[in-house]
Design a protein around this motif. Structure first.
Motif, PDB file in Angstrom:
ATOM      1  N   LYS A 296       0.834  -1.201   0.000  1.00 46.08           N
ATOM      2  CA  LYS A 296       0.000   0.000   0.000  1.00 46.08           C
ATOM      3  C   LYS A 296       0.870   1.253   0.000  1.00 46.08           C
ATOM      4  O   LYS A 296       0.629   2.179  -0.771  1.00 46.08           O
ATOM      5  N   ASN A 297       1.893   1.298   0.836  1.00 45.07           N
ATOM      6  CA  ASN A 297       2.789   2.456   0.898  1.00 45.07           C
ATOM      7  C   ASN A 297       3.536   2.654  -0.418  1.00 45.07           C
ATOM      8  O   ASN A 297       3.701   3.785  -0.875  1.00 45.07           O
ATOM      9  N   SER A 298       3.965   1.564  -1.035  1.00 41.93           N
ATOM     10  CA  SER A 298       4.656   1.649  -2.326  1.00 41.93           C
ATOM     11  C   SER A 298       3.741   2.219  -3.405  1.00 41.93           C
ATOM     12  O   SER A 298       4.153   3.052  -4.213  1.00 41.93           O
ATOM     13  N   ILE A 299       2.497   1.775  -3.397  1.00 43.42           N
ATOM     14  CA  ILE A 299       1.528   2.259  -4.384  1.00 43.42           C
ATOM     15  C   ILE A 299       1.242   3.741  -4.160  1.00 43.42           C
ATOM     16  O   ILE A 299       1.187   4.528  -5.110  1.00 43.42           O
ATOM     17  N   ILE A 300       1.073   4.139  -2.931  1.00 43.79           N
ATOM     18  CA  ILE A 300       0.810   5.549  -2.616  1.00 43.79           C
ATOM     19  C   ILE A 300       1.980   6.418  -3.058  1.00 43.79           C
ATOM     20  O   ILE A 300       1.787   7.486  -3.651  1.00 43.79           O
ATOM     21  N   GLN A 301       3.207   5.960  -2.804  1.00 42.04           N
ATOM     22  CA  GLN A 301       4.390   6.722  -3.226  1.00 42.04           C
ATOM     23  C   GLN A 301       4.474   6.834  -4.741  1.00 42.04           C
ATOM     24  O   GLN A 301       4.771   7.907  -5.282  1.00 42.04           O
ATOM     25  N   ALA A 302       4.191   5.734  -5.438  1.00 41.38           N
ATOM     26  CA  ALA A 302       4.215   5.755  -6.905  1.00 41.38           C
ATOM     27  C   ALA A 302       3.132   6.696  -7.442  1.00 41.38           C
ATOM     28  O   ALA A 302       3.383   7.472  -8.371  1.00 41.38           O
ATOM     29  N   LYS A 303       1.952   6.650  -6.850  1.00 42.43           N
ATOM     30  CA  LYS A 303       0.865   7.527  -7.274  1.00 42.43           C
ATOM     31  C   LYS A 303       1.263   8.990  -7.117  1.00 42.43           C
ATOM     32  O   LYS A 303       1.046   9.802  -8.017  1.00 42.43           O
ATOM     33  N   GLU A 304       1.864   9.335  -5.990  1.00 43.08           N
ATOM     34  CA  GLU A 304       2.303  10.711  -5.749  1.00 43.08           C
ATOM     35  C   GLU A 304       3.326  11.152  -6.792  1.00 43.08           C
ATOM     36  O   GLU A 304       3.281  12.286  -7.277  1.00 43.08           O
ATOM     37  N   LYS A 305       4.232  10.258  -7.166  1.00 40.77           N
ATOM     38  CA  LYS A 305       5.249  10.586  -8.164  1.00 40.77           C
ATOM     39  C   LYS A 305       4.635  10.749  -9.551  1.00 40.77           C
ATOM     40  O   LYS A 305       5.066  11.602 -10.320  1.00 40.77           O
ATOM     41  N   ILE A 306       3.635   9.955  -9.857  1.00 38.36           N
ATOM     42  CA  ILE A 306       2.952  10.078 -11.151  1.00 38.36           C
ATOM     43  C   ILE A 306       2.196  11.404 -11.213  1.00 38.36           C
ATOM     44  O   ILE A 306       2.291  12.148 -12.183  1.00 38.36           O
ATOM     45  N   VAL A 307       1.456  11.714 -10.172  1.00 39.55           N
ATOM     46  CA  VAL A 307       0.673  12.945 -10.135  1.00 39.55           C
ATOM     47  C   VAL A 307       1.575  14.171 -10.201  1.00 39.55           C
ATOM     48  O   VAL A 307       1.260  15.140 -10.899  1.00 39.55           O
ATOM     49  N   SER A 308       2.718  14.122  -9.537  1.00 36.47           N
ATOM     50  CA  SER A 308       3.626  15.273  -9.522  1.00 36.47           C
ATOM     51  C   SER A 308       4.435  15.400 -10.808  1.00 36.47           C
ATOM     52  O   SER A 308       5.057  16.424 -11.054  1.00 36.47           O
ATOM     53  N   GLY A 309       4.452  14.350 -11.629  1.00 34.18           N
ATOM     54  CA  GLY A 309       5.197  14.400 -12.875  1.00 34.18           C
ATOM     55  C   GLY A 309       6.599  13.797 -12.781  1.00 34.18           C
ATOM     56  O   GLY A 309       7.347  13.795 -13.755  1.00 34.18           O
ATOM     57  N   LYS A 310       6.979  13.307 -11.600  1.00 36.11           N
ATOM     58  CA  LYS A 310       8.295  12.692 -11.436  1.00 36.11           C
ATOM     59  C   LYS A 310       8.388  11.370 -12.194  1.00 36.11           C
ATOM     60  O   LYS A 310       9.456  10.969 -12.624  1.00 36.11           O
TER      61      LYS A 310
END
Length: 64
Positions: free
Chosen positions: A44-58
């Motif tokens: 869950k934490n890995s998915i949340i981190q990946a989602k944040e990076k996708i949304v931010s454009g990283k």
């Protein structure tokens, strides 16, 4: 999918149905998401981190 249905329903109700418009629903605008009910906290934490990076454009997700 709930946000997509809500958005299209609201537009239709207000006589603004986008019949000739292509609307892109993604993580940033809440059009798609992942179910996290049956995963470990580590996943869950890995998915949340990946989602944040996708949304931010990283992380750039190819369209095809």
């Amino acid at each position: 999918m709930g946000e997509v249905v809500k958005d299209i329903s609201e537009k239709t109700k207000n006589n603004k149905f986008p019949s000739e418009e292509v609307i892109k629903y993604d993580l940033k605008n809440g059009g798609v998401s992942l179910g996290l009910d049956n995963v470990t906290s580590e996943i869950k934490n890995s998915i949340i981190q990946a989602k944040e990076k996708i949304v931010s454009g990283k992380i750039i997700v190819p369209e095809k």
